[in-house]
Design a protein around this motif. Structure first.
Motif, PDB file in Angstrom:
ATOM      1  N   LYS A   8       0.845  -1.200   0.000  1.00  0.00           N
ATOM      2  CA  LYS A   8       0.000   0.000   0.000  1.00  0.00           C
ATOM      3  C   LYS A   8       0.880   1.250   0.000  1.00  0.00           C
ATOM      4  O   LYS A   8       1.887   1.291   0.722  1.00  0.00           O
ATOM      5  N   ASP A  38       5.091  -3.405   4.538  1.00  0.00           N
ATOM      6  CA  ASP A  38       5.006  -4.041   3.212  1.00  0.00           C
ATOM      7  C   ASP A  38       6.404  -4.195   2.600  1.00  0.00           C
ATOM      8  O   ASP A  38       6.654  -5.126   1.823  1.00  0.00           O
ATOM      9  N   GLY A  91     -13.169   3.704  -5.007  1.00  0.00           N
ATOM     10  CA  GLY A  91     -13.042   4.846  -4.083  1.00  0.00           C
ATOM     11  C   GLY A  91     -13.951   4.691  -2.867  1.00  0.00           C
ATOM     12  O   GLY A  91     -15.042   4.132  -2.957  1.00  0.00           O
ATOM     13  N   GLY A  92     -13.500   5.191  -1.724  1.00  0.00           N
ATOM     14  CA  GLY A  92     -14.309   5.174  -0.496  1.00  0.00           C
ATOM     15  C   GLY A  92     -14.349   3.813   0.165  1.00  0.00           C
ATOM     16  O   GLY A  92     -15.185   3.562   1.033  1.00  0.00           O
ATOM     17  N   ASP A  94     -13.755   0.801   2.579  1.00  0.00           N
ATOM     18  CA  ASP A  94     -13.260   0.503   3.929  1.00  0.00           C
ATOM     19  C   ASP A  94     -12.421  -0.773   3.826  1.00  0.00           C
ATOM     20  O   ASP A  94     -12.167  -1.272   2.723  1.00  0.00           O
ATOM     21  N   ALA A 117       1.469  -9.916   3.266  1.00  0.00           N
ATOM     22  CA  ALA A 117       0.997  -8.533   3.438  1.00  0.00           C
ATOM     23  C   ALA A 117       1.765  -7.983   4.632  1.00  0.00           C
ATOM     24  O   ALA A 117       2.441  -8.724   5.342  1.00  0.00           O
ATOM     25  N   ARG A 119       1.748  -6.274   8.442  1.00  0.00           N
ATOM     26  CA  ARG A 119       0.825  -6.411   9.580  1.00  0.00           C
ATOM     27  C   ARG A 119      -0.213  -5.300   9.536  1.00  0.00           C
ATOM     28  O   ARG A 119      -1.385  -5.524   9.671  1.00  0.00           O
ATOM     29  N   GLN A 120       0.261  -4.057   9.323  1.00  0.00           N
ATOM     30  CA  GLN A 120      -0.689  -2.957   9.252  1.00  0.00           C
ATOM     31  C   GLN A 120      -0.116  -1.801   8.452  1.00  0.00           C
ATOM     32  O   GLN A 120       1.093  -1.691   8.261  1.00  0.00           O
ATOM     33  N   ASP A 123      -1.154   4.434   7.851  1.00  0.00           N
ATOM     34  CA  ASP A 123      -2.196   5.474   7.842  1.00  0.00           C
ATOM     35  C   ASP A 123      -3.525   4.945   8.396  1.00  0.00           C
ATOM     36  O   ASP A 123      -4.093   5.490   9.318  1.00  0.00           O
ATOM     37  N   THR A 126      -5.418  -0.422  10.824  1.00  0.00           N
ATOM     38  CA  THR A 126      -6.386  -1.375  11.385  1.00  0.00           C
ATOM     39  C   THR A 126      -5.823  -2.791  11.509  1.00  0.00           C
ATOM     40  O   THR A 126      -6.322  -3.574  12.303  1.00  0.00           O
ATOM     41  N   ALA A 127      -4.860  -3.144  10.679  1.00  0.00           N
ATOM     42  CA  ALA A 127      -4.322  -4.524  10.624  1.00  0.00           C
ATOM     43  C   ALA A 127      -5.410  -5.538  10.253  1.00  0.00           C
ATOM     44  O   ALA A 127      -5.357  -6.684  10.666  1.00  0.00           O
ATOM     45  N   GLN A 128      -6.416  -5.084   9.516  1.00  0.00           N
ATOM     46  CA  GLN A 128      -7.532  -5.979   9.162  1.00  0.00           C
ATOM     47  C   GLN A 128      -7.381  -6.614   7.789  1.00  0.00           C
ATOM     48  O   GLN A 128      -7.904  -7.701   7.537  1.00  0.00           O
ATOM     49  N   GLY A 130      -4.988  -8.001   5.902  1.00  0.00           N
ATOM     50  CA  GLY A 130      -4.336  -9.313   5.724  1.00  0.00           C
ATOM     51  C   GLY A 130      -5.275 -10.465   6.091  1.00  0.00           C
ATOM     52  O   GLY A 130      -5.572 -11.326   5.244  1.00  0.00           O
ATOM     53  N   THR A 225     -18.478   0.131   7.017  1.00  0.00           N
ATOM     54  CA  THR A 225     -17.943   1.011   8.075  1.00  0.00           C
ATOM     55  C   THR A 225     -18.358   2.452   7.824  1.00  0.00           C
ATOM     56  O   THR A 225     -18.195   2.949   6.706  1.00  0.00           O
TER      57      THR A 225
END
Ligand SMILES: Cc1cc2nc3c(=O)[nH]c(=O)nc-3n(C[C@H](O)[C@H](O)[C@H](O)COP(=O)(O)OP(=O)(O)OC[C@H]3O[C@@H](n4cnc5c(N)ncnc54)[C@H](O)[C@@H]3O)c2cc1C
Length: 263
Positions: A8, A38, A91-92, A94, A117, A119-120, A123, A126-128, A130, A225
């Protein structure tokens, strides 16, 4: 072996300042960088390629067109190819929609043995993504990977970082691993690779049609979200420096804690 690394492009948070009046991030003039975790994920993939040269390392990112610069950096580090998932429809997004889109991109790449990936992201934090990615692809995953011990016989053995140690986990391939910074030190780009990345390498850009996603399943449309409020926490008050002997300072601390009904 076919490895995919999710990367990212993020603003360099060391350079981000807060508008003291509006309480919003001042992004103007803030450089964008490859998300640090990353870079560790990519290095782990490249290390596997170093010892097994028939390995291919592909990098996948979802983001705006300028993320191609970050992807070229990944190629200059040693990745074989890079793909940018970019479209207004994305775009937009979550984390839920982000992982759906990245999973669709990875599926388009065909059979993959290993997905790395970070871990987080520094910016979103969230670490979600992966773990969500693993769920979307129906694959096992290990987060907080601090060492890849061995990749052999269709399995990978990794160390998963804990607060006060680590656990050793063996996972069947294909699987998803998320990297922490302790995993390695990312290599520098080499001059020949920089030239190749700038002059020859092509970053493939895919939209929702290319990855066979319905626009209803991407971007804002597929993002449950909702951000209700964002704010800057009030700055902490000035600390107080106590003086005197150890006993005087300790007595003073106890008195202050009692005053605040903390003890
Ligand atoms: C309601 C809502 C709307 C949003 N709208 C936007 C928007 O319009 N534009 C925008 O830029 N962001 C938007 N975001 C933020 C966006 O959802 C997150 O940036 C994104 O989902 C990744 O989450 P994260 O940064 O917490 O990543 P984490 O889960 O912390 O990242 C973990 C790892 O997943 C991988 N990863 C994460 N994101 C990507 C990616 N994009 N490409 C490749 N790999 C990735 C990386 O390897 C990373 O290290 C929005 C968020 C919300 C909640």
């Amino acid at each position: 072996m076919k490895i995919v690394v999710c990367a990212k492009q993020v603003p360099d948070t060391n350079e981000v300042k807060i508008d003291p009046v509006k309480g919003t991030l001042i992004r103007d003039g803030v450089p964008s960088i490859l998300n640090p975790d990353d870079a560790n994920a990519l290095e782990a993939a490249l290390k596997i390629k170093d010892v097994s040269p028939d390995t291919t390392v592909s990098v996948v990112s979802m983001g705006p067109p300028q993320a191609t610069y970050m992807l070229k950096e990944c190629i200059a580090m040693g990745a074989d190819d890079a793909y940018l998932l970019s479209s207004r429809a994305f775009g937009g997004a979550d984390t839920c929609a982000t992982s759906t889109t990245i999973a669709a991109g990875i599926k388009k790449l065909g059979d993959v043995d290993l997905i790395f990936a970070g871990r987080q992201a520094i910016d979103g934090d969230t670490a979600q993504v992966g773990p969500q990615l693993a769920q979307r692809l129906g694959l096992p995953f290990v987060t907080y990977v601090q060492n890849v011990r061995e990749v052999k016989n269709g399995k990978v053995i990794v160390e998963r970082q804990l607060e006060d140690g680590y656990e050793v986990i063996e996972v069947k391939l294909p699987c998803v691993l998320t990297a922490v910074k302790e995993l390695n030190t990312p290599r520098y780009m080499s001059v020949p690779r920089v030239l190749y990345a700038c002059d020859e390498a092509e970053i493939k850009i895919w939209n929702e049609v290319d990855v066979e996603l319905d626009p209803a399943d991407c971007g804002l449309n597929a993002s449950p979200t909702k951000v209700l409020k964002s704010f800057t926490p009030p700055p902490k008050g000035k600390g107080e420096i106590l003086t005197g002997t150890i006993n005087e300072m300790a007595t003073s601390v106890v008195a202050k804690l009692k005053e605040k009904h903390a003890i």
